[in-house]
Design an enzyme around this catalytic site. Sequence first.
Site, PDB file in Angstrom:
ATOM      1  N   ILE A   1     -20.499 -18.133 -15.392  1.00 56.49           N
ATOM      2  CA  ILE A   1     -19.767 -18.516 -14.173  1.00 56.49           C
ATOM      3  C   ILE A   1     -18.683 -19.562 -14.456  1.00 56.49           C
ATOM      4  O   ILE A   1     -17.706 -19.666 -13.719  1.00 56.49           O
ATOM      5  CB  ILE A   1     -20.749 -18.993 -13.072  1.00 56.49           C
ATOM      6  CG1 ILE A   1     -20.096 -18.863 -11.690  1.00 56.49           C
ATOM      7  CG2 ILE A   1     -21.258 -20.402 -13.330  1.00 56.49           C
ATOM      8  CD1 ILE A   1     -21.070 -18.921 -10.535  1.00 56.49           C
TER       9      ILE A   1
ATOM     10  N   ASN B   1     -29.475 -29.542  -8.383  1.00 57.59           N
ATOM     11  CA  ASN B   1     -30.697 -30.150  -7.830  1.00 57.59           C
ATOM     12  C   ASN B   1     -30.277 -31.201  -6.800  1.00 57.59           C
ATOM     13  O   ASN B   1     -29.091 -31.539  -6.696  1.00 57.59           O
ATOM     14  CB  ASN B   1     -31.582 -30.732  -8.933  1.00 57.59           C
ATOM     15  CG  ASN B   1     -30.868 -31.781  -9.736  1.00 57.59           C
ATOM     16  OD1 ASN B   1     -30.359 -32.751  -9.187  1.00 57.59           O
ATOM     17  ND2 ASN B   1     -30.794 -31.589 -11.049  1.00 57.59           N
TER      18      ASN B   1
ATOM     19  N   GLY C   1     -29.696 -25.455 -17.226  1.00 57.70           N
ATOM     20  CA  GLY C   1     -29.248 -24.152 -16.751  1.00 57.70           C
ATOM     21  C   GLY C   1     -27.771 -24.108 -16.408  1.00 57.70           C
ATOM     22  O   GLY C   1     -26.935 -24.703 -17.088  1.00 57.70           O
ATOM     23  N   VAL C   2     -27.471 -23.451 -15.296  1.00 55.31           N
ATOM     24  CA  VAL C   2     -26.070 -23.272 -14.914  1.00 55.31           C
ATOM     25  C   VAL C   2     -25.436 -24.617 -14.544  1.00 55.31           C
ATOM     26  O   VAL C   2     -24.233 -24.836 -14.784  1.00 55.31           O
ATOM     27  CB  VAL C   2     -25.960 -22.221 -13.776  1.00 55.31           C
ATOM     28  CG1 VAL C   2     -26.548 -22.702 -12.473  1.00 55.31           C
ATOM     29  CG2 VAL C   2     -24.526 -21.763 -13.593  1.00 55.31           C
ATOM     30  N   ASP C   3     -26.216 -25.515 -13.999  1.00 52.92           N
ATOM     31  CA  ASP C   3     -25.732 -26.861 -13.649  1.00 52.92           C
ATOM     32  C   ASP C   3     -25.194 -27.570 -14.897  1.00 52.92           C
ATOM     33  O   ASP C   3     -24.073 -28.108 -14.898  1.00 52.92           O
ATOM     34  CB  ASP C   3     -26.920 -27.630 -13.040  1.00 52.92           C
ATOM     35  CG  ASP C   3     -26.524 -28.891 -12.306  1.00 52.92           C
ATOM     36  OD1 ASP C   3     -25.324 -29.167 -12.191  1.00 52.92           O
ATOM     37  OD2 ASP C   3     -27.439 -29.597 -11.831  1.00 52.92           O
TER      38      ASP C   3
ATOM     39  N   SER D   1     -31.702 -20.523  -7.800  1.00 54.15           N
ATOM     40  CA  SER D   1     -33.172 -20.732  -7.817  1.00 54.15           C
ATOM     41  C   SER D   1     -33.948 -19.788  -8.737  1.00 54.15           C
ATOM     42  O   SER D   1     -35.174 -19.903  -8.819  1.00 54.15           O
ATOM     43  CB  SER D   1     -33.789 -20.648  -6.403  1.00 54.15           C
ATOM     44  OG  SER D   1     -33.508 -21.808  -5.667  1.00 54.15           O
ATOM     45  N   THR D   2     -33.261 -18.865  -9.427  1.00 56.33           N
ATOM     46  CA  THR D   2     -34.024 -17.874 -10.208  1.00 56.33           C
ATOM     47  C   THR D   2     -34.262 -18.292 -11.650  1.00 56.33           C
ATOM     48  O   THR D   2     -34.827 -17.528 -12.436  1.00 56.33           O
ATOM     49  CB  THR D   2     -33.331 -16.495 -10.209  1.00 56.33           C
ATOM     50  OG1 THR D   2     -32.106 -16.587 -10.952  1.00 56.33           O
ATOM     51  CG2 THR D   2     -33.067 -16.003  -8.814  1.00 56.33           C
ATOM     52  N   GLY D   3     -33.836 -19.506 -12.013  1.00 52.98           N
ATOM     53  CA  GLY D   3     -34.084 -20.000 -13.368  1.00 52.98           C
ATOM     54  C   GLY D   3     -35.236 -20.983 -13.344  1.00 52.98           C
ATOM     55  O   GLY D   3     -36.384 -20.619 -13.054  1.00 52.98           O
TER      56      GLY D   3
ATOM     57  N   TYR E   1     -36.101 -23.068 -11.223  1.00 51.46           N
ATOM     58  CA  TYR E   1     -36.776 -23.204  -9.925  1.00 51.46           C
ATOM     59  C   TYR E   1     -37.743 -22.058  -9.613  1.00 51.46           C
ATOM     60  O   TYR E   1     -38.464 -22.117  -8.611  1.00 51.46           O
ATOM     61  CB  TYR E   1     -35.761 -23.395  -8.797  1.00 51.46           C
ATOM     62  CG  TYR E   1     -35.249 -24.823  -8.682  1.00 51.46           C
ATOM     63  CD1 TYR E   1     -35.581 -25.780  -9.633  1.00 51.46           C
ATOM     64  CD2 TYR E   1     -34.438 -25.213  -7.629  1.00 51.46           C
ATOM     65  CE1 TYR E   1     -35.115 -27.082  -9.545  1.00 51.46           C
ATOM     66  CE2 TYR E   1     -33.977 -26.525  -7.527  1.00 51.46           C
ATOM     67  CZ  TYR E   1     -34.315 -27.456  -8.489  1.00 51.46           C
ATOM     68  OH  TYR E   1     -33.861 -28.745  -8.388  1.00 51.46           O
TER      69      TYR E   1
HETATM   70  P1  ADP Z   1     -32.277 -23.098 -10.644  1.00 51.20           P
HETATM   71  O1  ADP Z   1     -32.784 -24.473 -10.952  1.00 51.20           O
HETATM   72  O2  ADP Z   1     -31.606 -22.996  -9.285  1.00 51.20           O
HETATM   73  O3  ADP Z   1     -33.306 -22.040 -10.879  1.00 51.20           O
HETATM   74  P2  ADP Z   1     -30.943 -22.393 -13.167  1.00 51.20           P
HETATM   75  O4  ADP Z   1     -29.651 -22.912 -13.659  1.00 51.20           O
HETATM   76  O5  ADP Z   1     -32.168 -22.715 -13.952  1.00 51.20           O
HETATM   77  O6  ADP Z   1     -31.040 -22.908 -11.639  1.00 51.20           O
HETATM   78  O7  ADP Z   1     -30.892 -20.825 -13.016  1.00 51.20           O
HETATM   79  C1  ADP Z   1     -30.162 -20.163 -12.004  1.00 51.20           C
HETATM   80  C2  ADP Z   1     -29.545 -18.915 -12.583  1.00 51.20           C
HETATM   81  O8  ADP Z   1     -28.369 -19.252 -13.289  1.00 51.20           O
HETATM   82  C3  ADP Z   1     -30.457 -18.171 -13.573  1.00 51.20           C
HETATM   83  O9  ADP Z   1     -30.493 -16.805 -13.210  1.00 51.20           O
HETATM   84  C4  ADP Z   1     -29.737 -18.359 -14.914  1.00 51.20           C
HETATM   85  O10 ADP Z   1     -29.886 -17.222 -15.747  1.00 51.20           O
HETATM   86  C5  ADP Z   1     -28.301 -18.484 -14.461  1.00 51.20           C
HETATM   87  N1  ADP Z   1     -27.367 -19.122 -15.402  1.00 51.20           N
HETATM   88  C6  ADP Z   1     -27.617 -19.999 -16.398  1.00 51.20           C
HETATM   89  N2  ADP Z   1     -26.448 -20.351 -17.018  1.00 51.20           N
HETATM   90  C7  ADP Z   1     -25.457 -19.667 -16.380  1.00 51.20           C
HETATM   91  C8  ADP Z   1     -24.042 -19.576 -16.551  1.00 51.20           C
HETATM   92  N3  ADP Z   1     -23.387 -20.268 -17.486  1.00 51.20           N
HETATM   93  N4  ADP Z   1     -23.343 -18.763 -15.711  1.00 51.20           N
HETATM   94  C9  ADP Z   1     -23.972 -18.065 -14.739  1.00 51.20           C
HETATM   95  N5  ADP Z   1     -25.306 -18.106 -14.530  1.00 51.20           N
HETATM   96  C10 ADP Z   1     -26.033 -18.894 -15.335  1.00 51.20           C
END
Ligand code: ADP
Length: 183
Positions: free
Chosen positions: A24, A37, A45-47, A130-132, A134
């Site tokens: 993303i 969060n 993760g994505v954050d 939330s699918t990672g 969380y």
């Molecule tokens: P949460 O804490 O909301 O679960 P995460 O970041 O752990 O957040 O995961 C949310 C989703 O983001 C997961 O499906 C993960 O595979 C996805 N993700 C992780 N890195 C990236 C990225 N660079 N771009 C897009 N999606 C990502």
Amino acid sequence: MSSNLSFAELKMKTDRIVLTRDDITKMEVDAIVNAANSRLLGGGGVDGAIHRAAGPELLEACKGLNGCPTGKAKITKAYNLPAKFVIHAVGPVWRGGDNDEASLLKSCYTTSLNKAMQYNCKTIAFPNISTGIYGFPKHKAAEIAVGAIHDFLKENDFFKTINFVCFDNENYKLYADILISNE
Ligand code: ADP
């Protein structure tokens, strides 16, 4: 239609919804949504990926936001990212399903869309909130996400494109199946 999930960027257009398998942080859209969060001070993760790619100014901007409740979203500029804005949405932690998880997740999507409209963002990209870490079940989360966007688009002509950006094949396939069956 079948989806070949192996290589490169895969896109499937269903009207204004675009399904993409990508990182993303690379999305050239008006706003990307962060799965943040509630402290809004970065994380894994994505954050973490968004903060790394946006640069340290993003954390500085987030420090001034005083956190954000679950199910809601706050917006900052996107600094070094190709997007213009980052909408930091706080998804629910999955605790078995009886703790309002579904409505809080839906609220992340609708609150983010409303926030995008306020900032005139006509193109927006969502991760699979939330699918990672969380732990929200992926199939349920995908149905809620697609349902929330469909409901919103029924009433609203503002958005040009809404991207679901899946990072993993499992989510990509789930979204593809749901979007195809909803057509
Ligand atoms: P949460 O804490 O909301 O679960 P995460 O970041 O752990 O957040 O995961 C949310 C989703 O983001 C997961 O499906 C993960 O595979 C996805 N993700 C992780 N890195 C990236 C990225 N660079 N771009 C897009 N999606 C990502």
